[in-house]
Design an enzyme around this catalytic site. Structure first.
Site, PDB file in Angstrom:
ATOM      1  CG  ASP A  52      30.381  40.095  62.736  1.00  0.00           C
ATOM      2  OD1 ASP A  52      29.597  39.804  61.815  1.00  0.00           O
ATOM      3  OD2 ASP A  52      30.606  39.361  63.710  1.00  0.00           O
ATOM      4  CG  ASP A  80      31.530  36.669  67.255  1.00  0.00           C
ATOM      5  OD1 ASP A  80      30.918  36.835  66.181  1.00  0.00           O
ATOM      6  OD2 ASP A  80      31.986  35.564  67.611  1.00  0.00           O
ATOM      7  CG  ASP A 107      27.623  37.385  63.737  1.00  0.00           C
ATOM      8  OD1 ASP A 107      27.380  36.877  62.639  1.00  0.00           O
ATOM      9  OD2 ASP A 107      28.380  36.877  64.588  1.00  0.00           O
TER      10      ASP A 107
END
Length: 773
Positions: A531, A527, A297
Site C-alpha cells: 500500500d 497496512d 485496502d
C-alpha cells in the site's frame, strides 16, 4: 533455460558479466544532501513572504516581532524537511524486507550469497521460512507462498513448476528450485519502491496559502503604487512618502497567515493525539477535511488479516463440533500454515473433542490437495481422516446429496471451503465442510456508514479475487460494481467502481492518481508495504495500528490503537480546523483589502498618511494575536467535504471589505469635520477605528450563520478583551500615539457593535451568493 545450465547453474564468470551489465539486485540509494534539502525550504513564495516580514520588522526596530516570525519560518521549514525524510524512511523500510542471503547454484555447486549479488538466470533454492530475494519462476518443487507484502492477499498461494513469485514473498511451506527472472529495480518490489520515491502531491493548504498571497499581492501592489504615485503628483516631501509607502507595505503583507495555518493544524494534531491518532505531517489535518474519496485496502484494514473459520456445514447426524474436531485432527499441530492454525483455533474455542487418537499424520500435499491423519476411533477401529479440496476428497468419500449445494453456497460468498471425511479405507464419508475467510473488522461497516453520512465515498482496493472482494465489500457496506480484471487503463474512471480486485501496488497508485486527476481529494487507508505507493501519493495516507513500518512511514496519519474510529476522528477534527482557518483567511483578506483602501482614502482626505509605520505595527501586533486566537475558537465541523475556493472567498471578503471601508471612512470623516481633530489625533482615531472594526469583522466571519449562533472560546474572548483594552489604554493615555478622550474611544466601540450587526446581515447574503460554508 538449457538442461545443463539448470543442472549446474550459471558460471561465476557469466554471473559477474551479468552483474556488471544489469547492476546489483538492490534498490539504488540516492540520498540528496541534507543541508541542501534544508536550505531549499527557505526558498519558496511563503518563506519569501515571512523573510520579507522579518526584514521589515528589523528595519522598524521590532526585534521581538522579527524573532517570532523567524521562529515560525524555521518551524515551517523543519516540518517540510522532516516530511521529505519520511519518503526516504519508506524506501529504507522496503529495502529491509528483501532477503539478505540467497542459496544459489553456481558452477554446479550450491552456495550462500548476498541476495544483492543475484543476477537474471541464477538458479536459487526456496526453503521454509526464507524470503524470496528476486522475481523468480519455479522450476521444480511446490511451496506455499505468502505474497501479502506485495499483493495484500490474506491467503497464501500454492506455487508449483511454471508459477512466478516476487521478491519479498515468504515461503510458508515446502521447498522448490527456481530461476531468477528479474532483479533490483526491475522486480515488482523495485517498481513499488520507485513509485514511493516519485509519489508526491501538493497539499490543498499550500495551494490555498499561495493563492491568497497571489490575490492580495496583485491587489495591494496596485494600491501601493497608486498611493505612491498620488503622493508624488501632489508633491509630498520624501520624508512623508517613505513612511507612507512603508506603512502600505506593512498593511499589505499577511504576516501571520502561514503561522495561523500552522498553529491551527498543530492544535488539531494535539487533539487527535489524545484520541490515538498520530499525524506525521501537519497538512494531513487539512487534507482530511477535504477528503471526498477514501480508498481502503481490504486485507488488514477492512479485515483482520487473519484466517478464521467462518462457517461449518455438517452432514445429517453430525454436528459442528465433531466436524471441527476431525478437521483439527487432520491439521498440523505446529508450523506456519494459516489454514491449519485457524482450524485448530476454532476447534479449541468450540471445545471440540472426538475421542479419536491420532497415530500418524501426512501434511498437506499440493499434488493431492489433501492432508491425512491415521487414527484410532473411540471403538478401537483404525480410521483415516482427510481434509482438503472438496473435489479431491469426494473421490475417496461420498457426500450427502445436499452437500454439493452447501458447497456452492459457501463458495459463492468468497470463502475457501475444505471438506472433512472419516472412515476406514473404502468406507469413508464426508461429514462436513469448513469455510474459512479473513473476516471484516468489527467496526469496518460502521466506518463506511459514518463516512458516507459525512459525504465521503469508500472504495475497496485489494489483491484478492473478485468473488472474495465482492462479499467483503457487501458485508461492510461498500457499494458499486467490481472493476473488470486486469490493469487499470489510462482512460478508466475510478469513481465508476466500488471495488478493485486483483490489483498490485502500481495499480493502487494509478487508481489514486486517476481519482486525483478527476478532481477528488483522496485518502488511502492501508497496512502493508504493497500500500506504500498509494499511501504516499494520496493527499491523506492513513496507516492502521497493525501496519508495517513501510506503510507507517509512507502515511500522513497513523492510528495507534486497533480499530478504524480514528479515521472518522481525523475527518471531524480536520473539518473543524478548516473552519478555524477559513475564519482567519476571511478576516485576513477582508482586513488587508480594507486597510490599503482606507490608507488611500485617508491620504486623499488629509493629504498625509493617515497611519504611521509605528501605528501600523501596533495594529498588526494586536490584530494578529486576536486572529491567531481564533485557532482555538468553538466551531461546528462542516457536514460535507471542504474545498478551498479561493476566488469565491476573495470575492466574498471583498464585499465585506467595502462595508468595512465605508464604516472606517465615516468615522474618520466625522472626526475630521465634526470633532475638528488635527492630523495626529485623527491618526489615533484611525488606529482605534481599525482595531474596533477588526473586532467586528472577526466576530462576524467566525460564524457562517448569524454571529450569535455560537459562543466564542475562552481564549478568543480573552484575546478580544485584551485587544480592546490595550488600544483603549494607548489611545486615552497618549502612549505611542496622540491622546484621545475616553468618550471618543467608547463611542467608536459602540459604533462598531452596531456595525457588526449590520455587517452580519450583509455576510449572510454574501456567503449564500458565493457559496462560502
Amino acid at each position: 533455460m538449457a538442461g545443463s545450465e539448470f543442472a549446474s547453474g550459471l558460471t561465476e564468470e557469466e554471473a559477474l558479466r551479468r552483474l556488471a551489465n544489469e547492476g546489483r539486485n538492490a534498490l539504488e540509494d540516492e540520498k540528496p544532501a541534507s543541508g541542501r534539502r534544508l536550505l531549499e525550504k527557505f526558498w519558496a513564495p511563503v518563506p519569501w513572504m515571512l523573510e520579507a516580514a522579518v526584514v521589515l520588522q528589523i528595519a522598524l526596530g521590532e526585534a521581538g516581532q522579527a524573532a517570532l516570525i523567524l521562529l515560525l519560518l524555521v518551524l515551517n521549514a523543519a516540518l517540510s524537511f522532516f516530511q521529505e525524510g519520511r519518503a526516504q524512511a519508506t524506501l529504507d523500510a522496503l529495502k529491509r524486507r528483501l532477503a539478505l542471503v540467497a542459496v544459489v547454484r553456481r558452477d554446479g555447486a550450491w552456495k550462500s550469497l548476498p541476495s544483492a549479488d543475484l543476477v537474471r538466470g541464477d538458479i536459487v533454492k526456496l526453503s521454509l521460512g526464507g524470503v524470496v530475494g528476486a522475481d523468480v519462476r519455479i522450476l521444480q518443487g511446490d511451496v506455499l507462498l505468502d505474497q501479502s507484502t506485495l499483493t495484500g492477499e490474506s491467503l497464501p498461494v500454492e506455487a508449483g513448476p511454471g508459477a512466478e513469485t516476487y521478491a519479498g514473498a515468504l515461503v510458508r511451506r515446502g521447498e522448490a528450485v527456481a530461476v531468477v527472472v528479474a532483479t533490483g529495480e526491475r522486480t515488482r518490489f523495485g517498481r513499488t519502491a520507485e513509485l514511493v520515491r516519485t509519489a508526491h502531491v501538493k497539499s490543498a493548504q499550500q495551494k490555498a496559502v499561495l493563492l491568497v498571497v497571489r490575490n492580495l499581492a496583485i491587489f495591494n501592489g496596485c494600491v501601493v503604487l497608486f498611493q505612491t504615485g498620488y503622493a508624488i503628483l501632489h508633491h509630498l516631501p520624501v520624508r512623508e512618502i517613505v513612511p507612507l509607502t512603508l506603512t502600505a507595505i506593512l498593511a499589505a503583507i499577511p504576516v501571520a497567515l502561514p503561522a495561523s495555518f500552522t498553529l491551527a493544524t498543530a492544535l488539531a494534531a494535539r487533539t487527535l493525539a489524545r484520541k490515538d491518532v498520530l499525524l506525521t505531517r501537519l497538512s494531513a489535518v487539512d487534507e482530511a477535511a477535504s477528503m471526498d474519496v477514501l480508498c481502503a485496502d481490504k486485507t488488514g484494514t477492512l479485515t483482520r488479516n487473519e484466517l478464521a473459520v467462518t462457517a461449518v456445514e455438517s452432514a445429517e447426524g453430525h454436528d459442528r463440533a465433531e466436524v471441527l474436531a476431525l478437521a483439527a485432527l487432520a491439521s498440523a499441530e505446529a508450523g506456519q500454515d494459516p489454514v491449519d492454525a485457524a482450524i485448530r483455533q476454532a476447534a479449541r474455542e468450540a471445545g471440540a473433542a472426538t475421542g479419536y487418537a491420532r497415530r500418524a499424520f501426512t501434511p498437506f500435499d499440493p499434488a493431492s490437495k489433501m492432508s491425512r491423519a491415521e487414527a484410532v476411533a473411540p471403538d478401537g477401529a483404525p480410521v483415516s481422516v482427510i481434509k482438503g479440496a472438496f473435489v479431491e476428497v469426494s473421490r475417496q468419500a461420498p457426500a450427502d446429496a445436499g452437500m454439493a449445494e452447501k458447497l456452492d453456497a459457501l463458495q459463492s460468498q468468497g470463502f475457501r471451503v475444505l471438506a472433512v471425511a472419516v472412515g476406514a479405507p473404502g468406507e469413508m464419508k464426508i461429514l462436513g465442510l469448513v469455510a474459512l475467510s479473513d473476516p471484516p473488522r468489527a467496526d469496518s461497516a460502521g466506518l463506511v456508514a459514518a463516512l458516507r453520512d459525512m459525504g465521503v465515498r469508500t472504495l475497496m482496493l485489494t489483491g484478492d479475487a473478485p468473488a472474495t472482494a465482492r462479499v467483503v465489500a457487501h458485508s461492510v457496506g461498500i457499494d458499486g460494481p467490481v472493476a473488470p480484471a486486469g490493469r487499470l487503463s489510462e482512460g478508466a474512471a475510478p469513481p465508476d467502481f466500488g471495488v478493485y480486485a486483483g490489483v498490485f501496488p502500481e495499480d493502487k497508485f494509478a487508481i489514486v492518481k486517476g481519482l486525483q486527476r478527476a478532481g477528488h481529494t483522496v485518502g488511502m487507508c492501508g497496512d502493508g508495504a504493497n500500500d506504500a505507493p498509494a499511501l504516499r501519493q494520496a493527499q491523506i495516507g492513513i496507516a492502521v495500528s497493525t501496519a508495517t513500518d513501510v506503510a507507517k512511514s509512507a502515511a500522513g496519519i497513523v492510528l495507534t490503537q486497533p480499530g478504524l474510529g480514528g479515521v472518522v476522528d481525523a475527518v471531524t477534527e480536520g473539518r473543524a480546523t478548516y473552519q478555524r482557518i477559513l475564519t482567519y483567511a476571511l478576516r485576513s483578506i477582508t482586513r488587508k483589502i480594507d486597510q490599503l483602501l482606507f490608507l488611500t482614502f485617508g491620504l486623499i482626505l488629509t493629504g498625509h498618511a493617515i497611519l504611521t509605520p509605528m501605528l501600523m505595527v501596533i495594529l498588526m501586533s494586536v490584530g494578529d494575536v486576536l486572529a491567531m486566537a481564533s485557532s482555538t475558537d468553538n466551531v461546528r465541523p462542516s457536514e460535507t467535504p471542504n474545498a478551498w475556493r479561493i476566488d469565491a472567498l476573495t470575492k466574498a471578503a471583498s464585499v465585506l471589505a467595502l462595508c468595512d471601508l465605508v464604516f472606517c471612512s465615516i468615522v474618520i470623516v466625522y472626526g475630521k469635520f465634526r470633532l475638528g481633530l488635527a492630523l495626529e489625533p485623527l491618526r489615533t482615531l484611525a488606529a482605534v477605528t481599525m482595531v474596533a472594526c477588526g473586532q467586528a469583522v472577526l466576530l462576524v466571519v467566525r460564524e457562517r450563520r448569524a454571529l450569535w449562533s455560537s459562543w466564542p472560546s475562552g481564549v478568543f474572548l480573552l484575546a478580544s478583551v485584551a485587544d480592546l483594552a490595550l488600544i483603549a489604554l494607548l489611545a486615552t493615555q497618549g502612549l505611542l500615539m496622540s491622546p484621545l478622550p475616553l468618550s471618543v474611544v467608547a463611542g467608536v466601540f459602540a459604533a462598531a457593535v452596531l456595525f457588526a450587526l449590520i455587517l452580519d446581515r450583509v455576510k449572510l447574503a454574501t456567503f449564500r451568493w458565493f457559496g462560502v460554508s
